[in-house]
Design a protein around this motif. Sequence first.
Motif, PDB file in Angstrom:
ATOM      1  N   PRO A 116     -23.857  -7.719   5.732  1.00  0.00           N
ATOM      2  CA  PRO A 116     -22.742  -7.805   6.693  1.00  0.00           C
ATOM      3  C   PRO A 116     -21.426  -8.213   6.042  1.00  0.00           C
ATOM      4  CG  PRO A 116     -24.704  -8.781   7.637  1.00  0.00           C
ATOM      5  CD  PRO A 116     -25.006  -8.524   6.180  1.00  0.00           C
ATOM      6  N   GLY A 117     -21.465  -9.209   5.178  1.00  0.00           N
ATOM      7  CA  GLY A 117     -20.244  -9.642   4.503  1.00  0.00           C
ATOM      8  C   GLY A 117     -19.710  -8.584   3.569  1.00  0.00           C
ATOM      9  N   TYR A 118     -20.616  -7.920   2.846  1.00  0.00           N
ATOM     10  CA  TYR A 118     -20.197  -6.870   1.921  1.00  0.00           C
ATOM     11  C   TYR A 118     -19.588  -5.703   2.693  1.00  0.00           C
ATOM     12  CZ  TYR A 118     -20.336  -3.814  -2.139  1.00  0.00           C
ATOM     13  OH  TYR A 118     -19.991  -2.971  -3.162  1.00  0.00           O
ATOM     14  N   LYS A 119     -20.185  -5.341   3.814  1.00  0.00           N
ATOM     15  CA  LYS A 119     -19.633  -4.258   4.645  1.00  0.00           C
ATOM     16  C   LYS A 119     -18.251  -4.628   5.160  1.00  0.00           C
ATOM     17  CE  LYS A 119     -24.030  -2.214   6.016  1.00  0.00           C
ATOM     18  NZ  LYS A 119     -24.934  -1.829   7.109  1.00  0.00           N
ATOM     19  N   PHE A 120     -18.073  -5.888   5.541  1.00  0.00           N
ATOM     20  CA  PHE A 120     -16.761  -6.331   5.999  1.00  0.00           C
ATOM     21  C   PHE A 120     -15.730  -6.178   4.884  1.00  0.00           C
ATOM     22  CE2 PHE A 120     -13.567  -9.680   5.930  1.00  0.00           C
ATOM     23  CZ  PHE A 120     -12.859  -9.360   7.080  1.00  0.00           C
ATOM     24  N   LEU A 121     -16.053  -6.664   3.681  1.00  0.00           N
ATOM     25  CA  LEU A 121     -15.094  -6.596   2.580  1.00  0.00           C
ATOM     26  C   LEU A 121     -14.773  -5.158   2.195  1.00  0.00           C
ATOM     27  CD1 LEU A 121     -16.329  -9.517   0.308  1.00  0.00           C
ATOM     28  CD2 LEU A 121     -14.191  -9.410   1.622  1.00  0.00           C
ATOM     29  N   PRO A 147      -9.348  -9.687   2.474  1.00  0.00           N
ATOM     30  CA  PRO A 147      -9.239 -11.080   2.035  1.00  0.00           C
ATOM     31  C   PRO A 147      -9.920 -11.358   0.695  1.00  0.00           C
ATOM     32  CG  PRO A 147     -11.076 -10.906   3.520  1.00  0.00           C
ATOM     33  CD  PRO A 147     -10.468  -9.515   3.406  1.00  0.00           C
ATOM     34  N   GLY A 148     -10.489 -10.331   0.081  1.00  0.00           N
ATOM     35  CA  GLY A 148     -11.271 -10.530  -1.132  1.00  0.00           C
ATOM     36  C   GLY A 148     -10.423 -10.625  -2.389  1.00  0.00           C
ATOM     37  N   MET A 149     -11.128 -10.734  -3.500  1.00  0.00           N
ATOM     38  CA  MET A 149     -10.495 -10.809  -4.812  1.00  0.00           C
ATOM     39  C   MET A 149      -9.928  -9.448  -5.205  1.00  0.00           C
ATOM     40  SD  MET A 149     -13.284 -13.016  -6.962  1.00  0.00           S
ATOM     41  CE  MET A 149     -14.798 -12.516  -6.146  1.00  0.00           C
ATOM     42  N   ASP A 150      -8.999  -9.467  -6.159  1.00  0.00           N
ATOM     43  CA  ASP A 150      -8.532  -8.199  -6.711  1.00  0.00           C
ATOM     44  C   ASP A 150      -9.692  -7.563  -7.477  1.00  0.00           C
ATOM     45  OD1 ASP A 150      -8.190  -8.658  -9.818  1.00  0.00           O
ATOM     46  OD2 ASP A 150      -7.385 -10.456  -8.847  1.00  0.00           O
ATOM     47  N   ALA A 196     -12.990  -9.366  -9.196  1.00  0.00           N
ATOM     48  CA  ALA A 196     -14.256  -9.138  -8.490  1.00  0.00           C
ATOM     49  C   ALA A 196     -15.318  -8.499  -9.377  1.00  0.00           C
ATOM     50  CB  ALA A 196     -14.017  -8.267  -7.258  1.00  0.00           C
ATOM     51  N   HIS A 197     -14.899  -7.773 -10.412  1.00  0.00           N
ATOM     52  CA  HIS A 197     -15.862  -7.017 -11.211  1.00  0.00           C
ATOM     53  C   HIS A 197     -15.968  -7.464 -12.667  1.00  0.00           C
ATOM     54  CE1 HIS A 197     -14.950  -4.405  -7.765  1.00  0.00           C
ATOM     55  NE2 HIS A 197     -16.225  -4.069  -7.868  1.00  0.00           N
ATOM     56  N   GLU A 198     -15.171  -8.442 -13.087  1.00  0.00           N
ATOM     57  CA  GLU A 198     -15.085  -8.777 -14.505  1.00  0.00           C
ATOM     58  C   GLU A 198     -16.390  -9.260 -15.124  1.00  0.00           C
ATOM     59  OE1 GLU A 198     -12.009 -11.672 -15.056  1.00  0.00           O
ATOM     60  OE2 GLU A 198     -12.893 -13.062 -13.640  1.00  0.00           O
ATOM     61  N   THR A 199     -17.282  -9.846 -14.365  1.00  0.00           N
ATOM     62  CA  THR A 199     -18.544 -10.345 -14.935  1.00  0.00           C
ATOM     63  C   THR A 199     -19.713  -9.387 -14.716  1.00  0.00           C
ATOM     64  OG1 THR A 199     -19.134 -11.551 -12.926  1.00  0.00           O
ATOM     65  CG2 THR A 199     -17.831 -12.749 -14.580  1.00  0.00           C
ATOM     66  N   LEU A 200     -19.462  -8.244 -14.106  1.00  0.00           N
ATOM     67  CA  LEU A 200     -20.554  -7.348 -13.721  1.00  0.00           C
ATOM     68  C   LEU A 200     -20.934  -6.334 -14.796  1.00  0.00           C
ATOM     69  CD1 LEU A 200     -19.616  -6.729  -9.990  1.00  0.00           C
ATOM     70  CD2 LEU A 200     -21.088  -8.493 -10.973  1.00  0.00           C
ATOM     71  N   GLU A 201     -20.123  -6.194 -15.833  1.00  0.00           N
ATOM     72  CA  GLU A 201     -20.412  -5.268 -16.937  1.00  0.00           C
ATOM     73  C   GLU A 201     -20.712  -3.860 -16.434  1.00  0.00           C
ATOM     74  OE1 GLU A 201     -23.395  -7.020 -19.473  1.00  0.00           O
ATOM     75  OE2 GLU A 201     -22.152  -8.789 -19.858  1.00  0.00           O
ATOM     76  N   ILE A 202     -19.865  -3.350 -15.572  1.00  0.00           N
ATOM     77  CA  ILE A 202     -20.052  -2.023 -14.986  1.00  0.00           C
ATOM     78  C   ILE A 202     -19.663  -0.953 -16.003  1.00  0.00           C
ATOM     79  CG2 ILE A 202     -19.237  -0.462 -13.174  1.00  0.00           C
ATOM     80  CD1 ILE A 202     -19.001  -2.980 -11.393  1.00  0.00           C
TER      81      ILE A 202
END
Length: 133
Positions: free
Chosen positions: A51-56, A72-75, A79-85
């Motif tokens: 639910p929270g992810y869908k909201f963001l 309202p989330g991070m830039d 938001a992705h800097e630690t995910l190693e995408i």
Amino acid sequence: MSEQQSLYDRLGGIYAIAGAVDILVDRLFANASVNANEGVHAHHGDPANAPGYKFLVTAWSVQAAGGPRCYPGMDMITAHETLEITDEQFDAVALEISSTLNFCGVPTPEHTEFMDIIESYRSEVVEQRPKVA
């Protein structure tokens, strides 16, 4: 239709975007390629986070498409800097987004415009690794 309409309006506004995101996030949670990255899986893989992810994702999509400023989330970098995408993982998510837009019957011009927005964030989402000489 006015040529002045935002992509947000042409996509159908908040209800249409929220409906598409509802479908998209369920698809992302089920996508083995996306969830193979442990960082991504921990980031959103727990169904209790849905639910929270869908909201963001809805708020981000509304704002990115030219609708009200409501995210309202991070830039994207933070938001992705630690995910190693990787590029491949970004592509897997982009494919799910594109498939969802197709499933929802989004017309080609709006589909292309939204996917161009997604692509414009690649450099902020994909981990930047030093090039090997």
